[in-house]
Write a protein that holds these residues in place. Structure first.
Motif, PDB file in Angstrom:
ATOM      1  N   UNK D  15       0.842  -1.201   0.000  1.00  0.00           N
ATOM      2  CA  UNK D  15       0.000   0.000   0.000  1.00  0.00           C
ATOM      3  C   UNK D  15       0.871   1.242   0.000  1.00  0.00           C
ATOM      4  N   UNK D  16       0.478   2.232  -0.785  1.00  0.00           N
ATOM      5  CA  UNK D  16       1.286   3.456  -0.809  1.00  0.00           C
ATOM      6  C   UNK D  16       1.134   4.209   0.508  1.00  0.00           C
ATOM      7  N   UNK D  65       9.261  15.913  -3.068  1.00  0.00           N
ATOM      8  CA  UNK D  65       9.304  15.630  -1.631  1.00  0.00           C
ATOM      9  C   UNK D  65       7.953  15.897  -0.974  1.00  0.00           C
ATOM     10  N   UNK D  66       7.160  16.762  -1.570  1.00  0.00           N
ATOM     11  CA  UNK D  66       5.873  17.143  -0.969  1.00  0.00           C
ATOM     12  C   UNK D  66       4.675  16.383  -1.540  1.00  0.00           C
ATOM     13  N   UNK D  67       4.915  15.421  -2.404  1.00  0.00           N
ATOM     14  CA  UNK D  67       3.795  14.721  -3.036  1.00  0.00           C
ATOM     15  C   UNK D  67       3.439  13.433  -2.307  1.00  0.00           C
ATOM     16  N   UNK D  68       2.148  13.181  -2.148  1.00  0.00           N
ATOM     17  CA  UNK D  68       1.693  11.895  -1.639  1.00  0.00           C
ATOM     18  C   UNK D  68       1.813  10.831  -2.715  1.00  0.00           C
ATOM     19  N   UNK D  69       1.488   9.595  -2.362  1.00  0.00           N
ATOM     20  CA  UNK D  69       1.583   8.495  -3.320  1.00  0.00           C
ATOM     21  C   UNK D  69       3.021   8.142  -3.610  1.00  0.00           C
ATOM     22  N   UNK D  70       3.255   7.474  -4.729  1.00  0.00           N
ATOM     23  CA  UNK D  70       4.625   7.134  -5.126  1.00  0.00           C
ATOM     24  C   UNK D  70       4.783   7.272  -6.633  1.00  0.00           C
ATOM     25  N   UNK D  73       4.996   4.189  -8.463  1.00  0.00           N
ATOM     26  CA  UNK D  73       3.791   3.370  -8.347  1.00  0.00           C
ATOM     27  C   UNK D  73       4.048   2.097  -7.536  1.00  0.00           C
ATOM     28  N   UNK D  74       2.973   1.438  -7.225  1.00  0.00           N
ATOM     29  CA  UNK D  74       3.069   0.245  -6.397  1.00  0.00           C
ATOM     30  C   UNK D  74       2.072  -0.776  -6.914  1.00  0.00           C
ATOM     31  N   UNK D 261      -4.522   7.109   3.180  1.00  0.00           N
ATOM     32  CA  UNK D 261      -3.238   6.732   2.575  1.00  0.00           C
ATOM     33  C   UNK D 261      -2.569   7.900   1.853  1.00  0.00           C
ATOM     34  N   UNK D 262      -3.350   8.907   1.481  1.00  0.00           N
ATOM     35  CA  UNK D 262      -2.810   9.933   0.591  1.00  0.00           C
ATOM     36  C   UNK D 262      -2.447  11.209   1.302  1.00  0.00           C
ATOM     37  N   UNK D 263      -2.197  12.218   0.505  1.00  0.00           N
ATOM     38  CA  UNK D 263      -1.957  13.545   1.054  1.00  0.00           C
ATOM     39  C   UNK D 263      -0.493  13.909   1.136  1.00  0.00           C
ATOM     40  N   UNK D 264      -0.255  15.197   1.248  1.00  0.00           N
ATOM     41  CA  UNK D 264       1.100  15.714   1.423  1.00  0.00           C
ATOM     42  C   UNK D 264       1.684  15.154   2.706  1.00  0.00           C
TER      43      UNK D 264
END
Lengths: 328, 328, 328, 328
Positions: D15-16, D65-70, D73-74, D261-264
Motif C-alpha cells: 500500500x502506498x 518531496x511534498x507529493x503523496x503516493x509514489x 507506483x506500487x 493513505x494519501x496527502x502531502x
C-alpha cells in the motif's frame, strides 16, 4: 475574420496564482477535445520571444489541476516592451504554425498582448489569473479565492497567539493598488480594522477604534493592512505609532508575503479556471479575438479586452461598513 | 515529603505553543479521574500573583484538544522575578488550598518555578511546552511538531512561486538559540541550504553552494534561515549579499513570523501533551516534585528539573550532512 | 407593519454547515451595533418550544468566526410540525419579549418558519445555511464553498493512491436531491465521470467513457457520485457493476460522509455569512419580514420567502459538458 | 561479501504511504552524491519482473518531496511469489547491471525481498514505508504520522457535527491487524472509546462507558474503531447495537477509507523518509545487506531483516489507560 485556428498557444505571465495550472490543463484538454493542436510557451512573453515551447496533449497535463504555481512558469519580459521583441515572438509563432494565443495573467499581460495582437494580427483571448482580483469584466480572478483562504488560515493562527497573550497584531497582506484581499480577509478573520489603498480613514480613526474596542472588553485585536495602504506609514511604523499612542497594547507585526501566491488551488479557483479556459479556446475556434473571459453572476461571459483594460475592478465599499459593524 | 495533594493548580507560561490546550485538558481530566480538585491560573506566573484563577472540571475543557493557543493565556511576569512577587503567588495558592502546581512552558518557566517551589515549599512538575524543542530531558516538546508542519506547508507554497519564477527565496523561521525548526523544516521542505545558530559555515560556503546548484541545473532554491543564525547578517542583508555576488539570482525574503506559534495541534502534539500531562498529575499525586516529564524513545519518563535546566537540548548535527546530500 | 423590533432571536436548524457560527456572530454583533437585544435559541425550533435560550452580547461570540458546526446547536423537531408545538414556541418568544427571529438553515427550516410566522404574526428573516446549495434566491448558501474544498481535498488524497496503484475510485459525496457538490467537486478534482440526481446518463455511457479513457492512456480514474444519483445502483453496486464489465479495473469505493459538513469555514463562507446576516438584522430593524437574504452577482439581495420556496436552485448543466471536455 | 555496488535499484511496494516519494528522492540524491547510478523500478516486484525501469538522476526527483503516493507506483505481484517470477526479476537486474536494491514498503515487501535476495544473491536493504506502523525495528514507519494527522483532521470535522447535533459517531480507521492508528488518533481526537484488534474489552464495557459519559453530561461522543477490531461486529453493526441498547443516542457511522493513505506528507514523515533512505544507500555502498533501517529514540539504526520480520511492532497498552483517563 482571418484563417481557421488549427494550433493554439498558451502561456502564463505576471505573478503566478493558484489555479493557473487548472487553466493550462483546461486549455490543453479543450484543444484535444476539438482536435486542435496545443503548444505551451514557457515564461510568458519571454518564452515566446525565445521560442521556448512544448507540444502539449491531453496526457501532458495529468495530475496538475491540484498544483500551485504554473508548470509553464512565468516571467516579466522587458524585451517584449520593444517592437523588436514582439516581432521576434510573432515570427516564432508563425514558424511554429501557432494561429492564436490564450494569455493567462493580469492586466499587464493583457496590455502587452493587445499591442502584440494588433501589430501582428494574431488573435488572442485573455484569461484573468491573479490573486489581486483587480480586473474589470469578471467578479473573480483565478487564484483570488485561494489567496483569501491562505490569508485567513494564517490570521487564524496568529489569533491563537494574539488571544493567548492579549496582543495587537498588524498583518500585512498583498494588494498594492487594490484592497480586495485585505477587505475580505479582514472580515473573514474578524479583524478589528482594515486598511486599504482605496480609503484612507486616517490614523486618528485607527487609534479611536482600538481604544474603543479595548474599553468594550476586547483583549486582543488584529489589524489587516494592505501593502498599498495610504496612511503614509508602513506596517512597522504603524505598529510603532500605535504603541506610542496606546501603550497598553503590545503591538506586533507579521508580513505574510509570498505564501499568499502559492498553494493548492481551492475548488472555486479550479472550477473557475476550468470554465474560463474552456470558453477561451471555444471563442478562438469560433473566430473570436481580442476578448477577455470572465465570470459574471456565476455565468461565463466575455468582454472586449480594450474595454476591460479601461478601468479597474473596484471594491465594494459596503464591506467597510460590514467590517465596522462586525468589530463591535 | 509533605502533605497529600488534594488540589492541583495548572498554568501556561512563556510563548504559547500548539498543544498547550491538550496539556491543560489532560491535567484537568486526570485530576477529575483521581477525584482531585483542579484550579487554572490565567496568564502564567502573573495570574498566580494576582490570584486570577478558575475552578476546572472535566467538562470545562471539552472541545479544546484541537485548539491552538492556550485557554489559560500566557504572559511574561517581571514581578515574579522578585521575592515579593513570588511570596504573593505563594500566599494566593495557600489561601486557595492549592497544594501543587503543573507548569506548562519552556526553560524560563521552569527556572522561575524551581526558585518559587524551593522558597515556598510548593511541589511543582514541569511539562515542556514550546515550539523550539530546545529543552533537555525530552526528545520532543509540545508544539514543535505542529510548528514544523506549519513551516513546511508555508515553504511548499513559497516553492510554487520560486519554481514558477526561477527565484531564490530566503525564508526566516523561529529559533533564536536553537536550529531545530530550521534544520528539520529545511530537510522537510527540500531546502538548498540551512543556516542555524549552532553552526556558522560562513558566507563563502553559501555562495559556493548556490553557484554549484545553479550549475547543476537547479533554477530555483530555498534557503532556510534560523532567526539566530550566526552569519552576522539578517535575512534581508543575506538576500542583498547574494544578489550582489550572484546576480543571476532574483532573491526574495519571507519572514514567517508568528504563524509558527498557532494553529490546530498535530496528532503527535496532542498525544504527546496528553501523555506528558497525565504523568505530571500522577507524579504529584504520588508525592513527587521538582521533576520534568519528557518523552524518551517513545516512552514517558521524568527527570530532575535542575538537571534538565543545566544544559540545552542539542541538535543532531548529522542532519546538516543529510541536508547537504539531499540538496545534490 | 407591527411594532418596533427591540429584541431579536436567532437559531440554527437542519443539518449544520460551516459558517453558521459566522452567521450567528454577525447577527449578534449587528444587534449590538444597533443597540438591539439578541437572544439565541438552542437546537432550532425545539429550543424555541422548550424555551432553551441564552442572552447574547458582542463578547459572547468572540473567537467563533473560525469554528465549524454551530454553537447554538441544531436539531430536527417533530413537535414543531404540530400547531401545539408552534404555539408553545410563540408563547416562549412573547414571554421573552423576542419580537422577531433570524432563522439560519435550509428550505425545511424556512418552510416551518413561514407557517409559524403567519400563525403567530412573528416576523422572520431566513439566512440560507446548508452545504447543499439547493436554495432559490441566492447564488451560494453558507457552507457550500467549504464543503467543496473539503471534498476536493479528500479526492486529491484518494487520487494519490489511485495514481500509485492504477485504480478506479468511486467517491460518494453528499447531495440527495441536488448535484451541486458532485458537479463542482468532480470538475475541481478532475473526475472522469460525475453522476448526479438531475441527469441520468445511463450505465452504458459510464462503461463507454471508462473504456475510452483507458484506451486514451489513463491508468487511474475517479468517478464522483452524488448520494441521490439516479442510476438505480448505490455506489458499491456501481463499483461491482464496473468490475464485472471492465475487469481490467481494480475499482474501490469511498463514501466521504459526515466530514463534508464540518471544518473551519472558508473565507468565502465567512464573508458570505457575515454579509447575509448583517442584512437580515437590518431588514428586521427596518420593519421587513418574510424574506430570505441571498447573494446575487456578488451583491446582497433579499427575496420573498414564499417565492424562494416555490422551486429549487437548479444546477448549471453546462458544467456537465465542461466535465466531459476536461476528462478528454 | 561480493562485488562493489555501482548501480542501485529502488522500488515501492505494498500500500502506498505519504513520504514514499521523499524516500525515493533521498535514495536517488544519495546515489548522485556518491556518484552511484540509480534505477527506479515501477510497480514494485512486478516492474522488476517486467523490466519496467527508469534511470534516475538528481533532477528526476525535483519537486517530489511534498507529493503523496509514489511516483514509482506500487502493485501486488502474484508472479513474484513463484520461483520463475523471481528468476525473471533477477535476470532483469543483472542485465541492467543493478547490483543492489532498496525496497520501500511493509513486511510483505521485506519478506518477498528476503527470499529473492537469498535465492539470487542480490543485496537488499529495507526502508519501512506503511501507514500501519506495525513493523519491528523502528519506532515509526514512513507515512504513519501523516495518516494520524489526516484522521484527526477528519474527526475534528465530524466532531463539529457531533457537537452541533448531540450525536454519537463511530469512525472506522485503517488497521487490520494493528491498533496504532486507532489508538493514537483516538487520543488525539478526544474519542470516548477506542476499539482495536489487540484488546477486546467487550460490548458491555462499551455500553457502560457510553452510558456513564452521558450521565456525566457529555452530549456527543466519538468512538474510533480499527478495521480489525475484535468485537465480532463491523462498525455499522456496532452502531445498530448501541442504538438498540442506548436509544437516547443518535448513532452514525463514517468509514474514513482511502483518504488515510494519501496527502502531502508531514514534516516528520519527510525527515524520517530522508534520513532512513540516506542510510539505506550508505549501508549498501558500505557492503551491507539484509538489513532494515529504522528510527529508534530519534536515531537512525539498522537491524537484521529476518529479525525484524520475526514479530510485530506492538502497541503501547498504556495508551488505552490514558484514553480512559482523558475521556473522564
Amino acid at each position: 475574420m482571418g484563417k481557421k485556428v488549427r494550433r493554439i498557444g498558451v502561456m502564463t505571465s505576471g505573478g503566478d496564482s493558484p489555479g493557473m495550472n487548472a487553466a493550462i490543463r483546461a486549455v490543453v484538454r479543450t484543444c484535444a477535445y476539438y482536435h486542435t493542436d496545443c503548444v505551451g510557451y514557457y515564461r510568458g512573453f519571454q518564452g515566446m520571444i525565445n521560442g521556448e515551447s512544448v507540444s502539449l496533449n491531453a496526457r501532458s497535463v495529468r495530475n496538475t489541476i491540484n498544483l500551485g504555481g504554473t508548470i509553464l512558469q512565468s516571467a516579466r519580459s522587458k524585451e517584449f516592451m520593444t517592437e523588436e521583441g514582439r516581432a521576434k515572438a510573432a515570427a516564432n509563432l508563425r514558424e511554429a504554425d501557432v494561429d492564436a494565443m490564450v494569455l493567462i495573467g493580469g492586466d499587464g499581460t493583457f496590455r502587452g498582448g493587445q499591442v502584440f495582437s494588433k501589430e501582428h494580427n494574431i488573435p488572442i483571448i485573455g484569461v484573468p489569473g491573479t490573486i489581486d482580483n483587480d480586473i474589470n469584466g469578471t467578479n473573480f480572478t483565478i487564484g483570488y479565492d485561494t489567496a483569501l483562504n491562505t490569508v485567513v488560515e494564517a490570521i487564524d493562527k496568529i489569533r491563537d497567539t494574539a488571544s493567548s497573550h492579549n496582543r495587537l497584531f498588524f498583518v500585512e497582506v498583498m494588494g498594492r493598488d487594490a484592497g480586495f484581499i485585505a477587505l475580505n480577509t479582514g472580515i473573514g478573520a474578524g479583524a478589528e480594522e482594515i486598511l486599504i489603498p482605496e480609503e484612507n480613514l486616517g490614523l486618528d480613526r485607527l487609534l479611536d477604534s482600538l481604544e474603543r474596542s479595548r474599553r468594550a472588553g476586547k483583549t486582543s485585536s488584529i489589524v489587516v493592512v494592505s501593502e498599498g495602504d495610504k496612511t503614509g506609514k508602513n506596517v512597522f511604523q504603524l505598529a510603532e505609532y500605535v504603541k506610542e499612542n496606546l501603550p497598553f497594547y503590545d503591538a506586533r507585526v507579521t508580513v505574510l508575503g509570498h505564501i499568499q501566491r502559492g498553494g493548492r488551488p481551492s475548488c472555486f479557483d479550479r472550477v473557475l479556471a476550468s470554465r474560463l479556459s474552456v470558453r477561451a479556446v471555444e471563442l478562438l475556434l469560433d473566430g473570436k479575438r481580442g476578448l477577455m473571459v470572465g465570470m459574471i453572476n456565476n455565468d461565463i461571459e466575455s468582454c472586449n479586452l480594450d474595454e476591460a483594460l479601461k478601468g479597474k475592478h473596484t471594491i465594494n465599499k459596503d464591506l467597510l461598513r460590514i467590517s465596522e459593524i462586525l468589530s463591535t
